[in-house]
Design a protein around this motif. Structure first.
Motif, PDB file in Angstrom:
ATOM      1  N   UNK A  51       0.811  -1.216   0.000  1.00  0.00           N
ATOM      2  CA  UNK A  51       0.000   0.000   0.000  1.00  0.00           C
ATOM      3  C   UNK A  51       0.848   1.270   0.000  1.00  0.00           C
ATOM      4  N   UNK A  52       2.110   1.162   0.367  1.00  0.00           N
ATOM      5  CA  UNK A  52       2.998   2.335   0.334  1.00  0.00           C
ATOM      6  C   UNK A  52       4.430   1.855   0.172  1.00  0.00           C
ATOM      7  N   UNK A  74      11.201   1.881   2.669  1.00  0.00           N
ATOM      8  CA  UNK A  74      10.069   1.821   3.589  1.00  0.00           C
ATOM      9  C   UNK A  74       8.916   1.158   2.846  1.00  0.00           C
ATOM     10  N   UNK A  75       8.422   0.059   3.408  1.00  0.00           N
ATOM     11  CA  UNK A  75       7.338  -0.698   2.776  1.00  0.00           C
ATOM     12  C   UNK A  75       6.191  -0.848   3.769  1.00  0.00           C
ATOM     13  N   UNK A  76       4.980  -0.535   3.307  1.00  0.00           N
ATOM     14  CA  UNK A  76       3.783  -0.762   4.106  1.00  0.00           C
ATOM     15  C   UNK A  76       2.936  -1.792   3.372  1.00  0.00           C
ATOM     16  N   UNK A  77       2.681  -2.915   4.045  1.00  0.00           N
ATOM     17  CA  UNK A  77       1.903  -3.983   3.433  1.00  0.00           C
ATOM     18  C   UNK A  77       1.340  -4.899   4.506  1.00  0.00           C
ATOM     19  N   UNK A  78       0.134  -5.361   4.272  1.00  0.00           N
ATOM     20  CA  UNK A  78      -0.443  -6.312   5.217  1.00  0.00           C
ATOM     21  C   UNK A  78       0.118  -7.729   5.043  1.00  0.00           C
ATOM     22  N   UNK A  82       2.868  -8.320   5.966  1.00  0.00           N
ATOM     23  CA  UNK A  82       3.712  -8.370   7.160  1.00  0.00           C
ATOM     24  C   UNK A  82       2.934  -8.722   8.423  1.00  0.00           C
ATOM     25  N   UNK A  83       1.618  -8.806   8.330  1.00  0.00           N
ATOM     26  CA  UNK A  83       0.783  -9.069   9.500  1.00  0.00           C
ATOM     27  C   UNK A  83       1.223 -10.370  10.176  1.00  0.00           C
ATOM     28  N   UNK A  84       1.458 -10.301  11.483  1.00  0.00           N
ATOM     29  CA  UNK A  84       1.886 -11.462  12.284  1.00  0.00           C
ATOM     30  C   UNK A  84       3.213 -12.065  11.838  1.00  0.00           C
ATOM     31  N   UNK A  85       4.049 -11.283  11.153  1.00  0.00           N
ATOM     32  CA  UNK A  85       5.367 -11.780  10.753  1.00  0.00           C
ATOM     33  C   UNK A  85       6.447 -11.104  11.591  1.00  0.00           C
ATOM     34  N   UNK A  93      15.910  -1.340   5.672  1.00  0.00           N
ATOM     35  CA  UNK A  93      14.474  -1.254   5.425  1.00  0.00           C
ATOM     36  C   UNK A  93      13.681  -1.074   6.700  1.00  0.00           C
ATOM     37  N   UNK A  94      12.516  -0.480   6.513  1.00  0.00           N
ATOM     38  CA  UNK A  94      11.505  -0.383   7.559  1.00  0.00           C
ATOM     39  C   UNK A  94      10.265  -1.028   6.977  1.00  0.00           C
ATOM     40  N   UNK A  95       9.687  -1.934   7.732  1.00  0.00           N
ATOM     41  CA  UNK A  95       8.506  -2.653   7.259  1.00  0.00           C
ATOM     42  C   UNK A  95       7.369  -2.449   8.247  1.00  0.00           C
ATOM     43  N   UNK A  96       6.200  -2.144   7.716  1.00  0.00           N
ATOM     44  CA  UNK A  96       5.039  -1.845   8.543  1.00  0.00           C
ATOM     45  C   UNK A  96       3.804  -2.529   7.950  1.00  0.00           C
ATOM     46  N   UNK A  97       2.871  -2.906   8.826  1.00  0.00           N
ATOM     47  CA  UNK A  97       1.532  -3.234   8.342  1.00  0.00           C
ATOM     48  C   UNK A  97       0.797  -1.902   8.213  1.00  0.00           C
TER      49      UNK A  97
END
Length: 81
Positions: A18-19, A32-36, A38-41, A68-72
Motif C-alpha cells: 500500500x505504500x 520503507x514498505x507498508x503492506x499487510x 507483514x501481519x503477524x510476521x 528497510x523499515x517494514x510496517x503493516x
C-alpha cells in the motif's frame, strides 16, 4: 546502478503493497514498505520477504546495501497518524 524509482516500481506492481518509499544514492538504499503481508510476521520474516522481491537486483549486483523499515497498514497508521 539502479534508480530509486525503479525499485519503487517493483513494489508498486505488488497488489498487497500500500505504500513504498525508496531513498538511495546508488550505493545505499533505505526502503520503507507498508503492506499487510507483514501481519503477524517477525522482523526477520518481513526482511526476507523484501529481499525476495529484490533478489534479482541483488544477485545481478545492481543493488548493494539495503536497509528497510517494514510496517503493516495498522502499524503505519499508528506511527504516522
Amino acid at each position: 546502478m539502479i534508480s530509486n524509482e525503479e525499485i519503487e516500481q517493483k513494489f508498486k506492481a505488488i497488489d498487497d503493497v500500500s505504500y513504498i518509499k525508496v531513498e538511495g544514492d546508488g550505493y545505499q538504499y533505505q526502503i520503507t514498505v507498508v503492506s499487510d503481508v507483514f501481519f503477524n510476521k517477525s522482523k526477520v520474516a518481513r526482511q526476507q520477504w523484501v529481499y525476495a522481491q529484490l533478489s534479482e537486483l541483488i544477485t545481478s549486483g545492481k543493488l548493494h546495501a539495503v536497509s528497510m523499515k517494514t510496517w503493516t497498514k495498522e502499524e503505519w497508521g499508528t506511527q504516522h497518524g
